[in-house]
Design a protein around this motif. Structure first.
Motif, mmCIF file in Angstrom:
data_model
loop_
_atom_site.group_PDB
_atom_site.id
_atom_site.type_symbol
_atom_site.label_atom_id
_atom_site.label_comp_id
_atom_site.label_asym_id
_atom_site.label_seq_id
_atom_site.Cartn_x
_atom_site.Cartn_y
_atom_site.Cartn_z
ATOM 1 N N ALA A 153 0.729 -4.826 -0.382
ATOM 2 C CA ALA A 153 1.189 -5.315 0.918
ATOM 3 C C ALA A 153 0.496 -6.624 1.285
ATOM 4 O O ALA A 153 1.115 -7.556 1.798
ATOM 5 C CB ALA A 153 0.924 -4.258 1.986
ATOM 6 N N GLU A 154 -0.806 -6.697 0.997
ATOM 7 C CA GLU A 154 -1.546 -7.934 1.281
ATOM 8 C C GLU A 154 -1.011 -9.094 0.452
ATOM 9 O O GLU A 154 -0.845 -10.206 0.943
ATOM 10 C CB GLU A 154 -3.032 -7.743 0.950
ATOM 11 C CG GLU A 154 -3.844 -7.107 2.047
ATOM 12 C CD GLU A 154 -5.319 -7.043 1.666
ATOM 13 O OE1 GLU A 154 -5.800 -7.972 1.007
ATOM 14 O OE2 GLU A 154 -5.977 -6.050 2.019
ATOM 15 N N ILE A 155 -0.764 -8.825 -0.805
ATOM 16 C CA ILE A 155 -0.353 -9.896 -1.717
ATOM 17 C C ILE A 155 1.042 -10.407 -1.395
ATOM 18 O O ILE A 155 1.294 -11.605 -1.390
ATOM 19 C CB ILE A 155 -0.418 -9.397 -3.178
ATOM 20 C CG1 ILE A 155 -1.872 -9.171 -3.578
ATOM 21 C CG2 ILE A 155 0.256 -10.386 -4.131
ATOM 22 C CD1 ILE A 155 -2.028 -8.407 -4.888
ATOM 23 N N THR A 156 1.943 -9.474 -1.115
ATOM 24 C CA THR A 156 3.337 -9.882 -0.902
ATOM 25 C C THR A 156 3.640 -10.179 0.560
ATOM 26 O O THR A 156 4.732 -10.648 0.874
ATOM 27 C CB THR A 156 4.299 -8.773 -1.367
ATOM 28 O OG1 THR A 156 3.997 -7.573 -0.635
ATOM 29 C CG2 THR A 156 4.145 -8.499 -2.855
ATOM 30 N N ALA A 157 2.678 -9.907 1.445
ATOM 31 C CA ALA A 157 2.869 -10.121 2.886
ATOM 32 C C ALA A 157 4.021 -9.269 3.425
ATOM 33 O O ALA A 157 4.718 -9.681 4.348
ATOM 34 C CB ALA A 157 3.093 -11.598 3.189
ATOM 35 N N MET A 158 4.211 -8.116 2.818
ATOM 36 C CA MET A 158 5.250 -7.209 3.303
ATOM 37 C C MET A 158 4.569 -6.062 4.055
ATOM 38 O O MET A 158 3.432 -5.706 3.740
ATOM 39 C CB MET A 158 6.060 -6.626 2.133
ATOM 40 C CG MET A 158 6.990 -7.629 1.479
ATOM 41 S SD MET A 158 8.171 -6.860 0.360
ATOM 42 C CE MET A 158 7.149 -6.312 -0.977
ATOM 43 N N PRO A 159 5.274 -5.469 5.012
ATOM 44 C CA PRO A 159 4.690 -4.323 5.709
ATOM 45 C C PRO A 159 4.405 -3.176 4.724
ATOM 46 O O PRO A 159 5.144 -3.005 3.739
ATOM 47 C CB PRO A 159 5.783 -3.914 6.700
ATOM 48 C CG PRO A 159 6.647 -5.111 6.840
ATOM 49 C CD PRO A 159 6.592 -5.832 5.531
ATOM 50 N N LEU A 160 3.369 -2.427 5.031
ATOM 51 C CA LEU A 160 2.961 -1.338 4.135
ATOM 52 C C LEU A 160 4.099 -0.343 3.894
ATOM 53 O O LEU A 160 4.316 0.105 2.763
ATOM 54 C CB LEU A 160 1.741 -0.628 4.730
ATOM 55 C CG LEU A 160 1.074 0.428 3.867
ATOM 56 C CD1 LEU A 160 0.588 -0.162 2.549
ATOM 57 C CD2 LEU A 160 -0.087 1.087 4.611
ATOM 58 N N GLY A 161 4.808 -0.031 4.954
ATOM 59 C CA GLY A 161 5.907 0.926 4.817
ATOM 60 C C GLY A 161 6.996 0.411 3.878
ATOM 61 O O GLY A 161 7.563 1.173 3.084
ATOM 62 N N THR A 162 7.256 -0.871 3.978
ATOM 63 C CA THR A 162 8.266 -1.479 3.100
ATOM 64 C C THR A 162 7.806 -1.420 1.648
ATOM 65 O O THR A 162 8.586 -1.104 0.743
ATOM 66 C CB THR A 162 8.500 -2.950 3.508
ATOM 67 O OG1 THR A 162 8.861 -2.995 4.882
ATOM 68 C CG2 THR A 162 9.595 -3.580 2.674
ATOM 69 N N VAL A 163 6.536 -1.719 1.443
ATOM 70 C CA VAL A 163 5.990 -1.682 0.082
ATOM 71 C C VAL A 163 6.118 -0.278 -0.503
ATOM 72 O O VAL A 163 6.572 -0.104 -1.642
ATOM 73 C CB VAL A 163 4.509 -2.128 0.090
ATOM 74 C CG1 VAL A 163 3.826 -1.764 -1.212
ATOM 75 C CG2 VAL A 163 4.417 -3.630 0.329
ATOM 76 N N LYS A 164 5.736 0.707 0.281
ATOM 77 C CA LYS A 164 5.819 2.094 -0.208
ATOM 78 C C LYS A 164 7.262 2.452 -0.553
ATOM 79 O O LYS A 164 7.527 3.091 -1.576
ATOM 80 C CB LYS A 164 5.288 3.055 0.858
ATOM 81 C CG LYS A 164 3.773 3.047 0.967
ATOM 82 C CD LYS A 164 3.309 4.101 1.959
ATOM 83 C CE LYS A 164 1.793 4.165 1.998
ATOM 84 N NZ LYS A 164 1.293 5.178 2.930
ATOM 85 N N SER A 165 8.165 2.030 0.317
ATOM 86 C CA SER A 165 9.573 2.330 0.090
ATOM 87 C C SER A 165 10.079 1.648 -1.184
ATOM 88 O O SER A 165 10.764 2.269 -2.000
ATOM 89 C CB SER A 165 10.370 1.858 1.311
ATOM 90 O OG SER A 165 11.739 1.897 1.037
ATOM 91 N N TYR A 166 9.725 0.388 -1.357
ATOM 92 C CA TYR A 166 10.175 -0.354 -2.549
ATOM 93 C C TYR A 166 9.623 0.287 -3.826
ATOM 94 O O TYR A 166 10.332 0.416 -4.829
ATOM 95 C CB TYR A 166 9.710 -1.811 -2.479
ATOM 96 C CG TYR A 166 10.542 -2.695 -1.577
ATOM 97 C CD1 TYR A 166 11.612 -2.186 -0.845
ATOM 98 C CD2 TYR A 166 10.257 -4.049 -1.457
ATOM 99 C CE1 TYR A 166 12.363 -3.002 -0.023
ATOM 100 C CE2 TYR A 166 11.014 -4.873 -0.643
ATOM 101 C CZ TYR A 166 12.058 -4.345 0.078
ATOM 102 O OH TYR A 166 12.802 -5.154 0.888
#
Lengths: 191, 160
Positions: A153-166
């Protein structure tokens, strides 16, 4: 390569900011493998360009890194690497997610592994290529970063929830691909 | 009883699956040969994906050769050679300041040509035959220098 316990990243960053050439060498040596790995996963064949450009950008932008913000330098660096690799790859334009010399580790080696290993590399390439780019990036970074959702999430600047979902969707897509192609059967059969 | 789809969900959940779910999945894999093979293949995929192969030989040296250590820093007055502001800000301020200067010079040349000509004459031996034209030329020259300087800074100086 310097061992993690011997490497004080904040000290090295401070020395780099002071213009110490040896500190830059330490920093490049310490992080080159991971930066190259990120570049390779995102930019594919253009990994060398992307990885070199990453360190050039770090050289120009290091003064913007704020250690007191709590962010680890390595996370900041990998974020730069990810952004540069995306730029070099024309953002999501890459065709093949893995370079030709991708070496998939094959646990539990046996006499049949030469053939199975080749087949596995093909399988991995196909499975990843079938993913949407955002799932693929998240999934590959997830494994590279030791299965840390937070770091992805830090690296891609995406929300944590989005990262988990992806990542979850990416894994399911890979599993479906493995099941659909039936390669898992032939592979595991030789294990 | 767990079906193969549910098994896939639990494997995809990985560390987020509960111990009970993991145990159920293991039990299913023992009974379902296809899912057992799938789990092994997926484990191999995960292991390969976590691999961090070494960077190519000589990579660090190639990077070090490209870092302008001591060169940029020397003339930019910063240890890392980094500008304190983004380049476009510096270029914009420079261009704006020069444009203002050009406007001021042009304004004086047009509003009071005689006084402007006298001023110019005090700096130059040759008197301007037409102060309006001469003043405009000076204004245009300053503006051109400003634009050229800003463009040169933006495109030639490494930075953001």
């Amino acid at each position: 390569m310097a061992r993690a316990s011997e490497f004080n990243e904040q000290d090295v960053v401070a020395r780099c900011l002071a213009g110490e050439q040896e500190a830059w060498r330490e920093l490049v040596t310490r992080y080159q493998d991971m930066v190259y790995a990120v570049a390779r996963r995102v930019a594919g064949p253009a990994a060398e360009d992307a990885a070199q450009e990453t360190f050039l950008r770090v050289f120009r932008k290091l003064h913007t890194y704020r250690a007191d913000s709590g962010a680890k330098f390595s996370s900041w660096l990998y974020r730069v690497a990810y952004n540069v690799a995306c730029d070099v790859a024309g953002r999501r334009g890459r065709e093949a997610p893995l370079p030709e010399d991708f070496e998939g580790r094959y646990d539990g080696p046996g006499p049949e592994d030469l053939a199975a290993g080749t087949e596995y590399r093909e399988l991995a390439r196909e499975a990843l290529a079938s993913l949407r780019p955002e799932y693929r990036d998240a999934l590959e970074l997830y494994y590279l970063m030791g299965k840390s959702y937070e770091q992805v999430a830090e690296i891609t600047a995406m929300p944590l929830g989005t990262v988990k979902s992806y990542i979850h969707r990416g894994k399911k897509a890979v599993l479906s691909s493995l099941r659909r192609t039936g390669v898992a059967d032939s592979l595991a059969g030789g294990m | 009883m767990m079906d193969c789809e549910r098994f896939t969900d639990i494997v995809a959940a990985g560390e987020d699956a509960s111990p009970r779910e993991v145990e159920e999945a293991r039990e299913h894999a023992r009974r379902c040969e296809e899912c057992g093979r799938l789990a092994k293949a997926f484990a191999a995929f995960e292991a390969a994906s976590a691999e961090v192969p070494p960077a190519p030989a000589g990579f660090a040296s190639r990077v070090m050769a490209r870092l302008p250590l001591g060169r940029e820093a020397a003339w930019r007055g910063s240890p890392t050679g980094a500008a304190p502001f983004p380049k476009w800000v510096v270029s914009g301020i420079a261009a704006g300041a020069c444009a203002v200067l050009a406007c001021v010079v042009s304004y004086f040349a047009f509003s009071d040509p005689a006084a402007f000509a006298a001023t110019v004459e005090s700096f130059a031996d040759a008197a301007a035959p037409d102060a309006n034209v001469f003043g405009s030329m000076i204004g245009a020259f300053v503006a051109a220098v400003a634009v050229a300087g800003s463009l040169a800074y933006y495109y030639l100086v490494p930075g953001d």
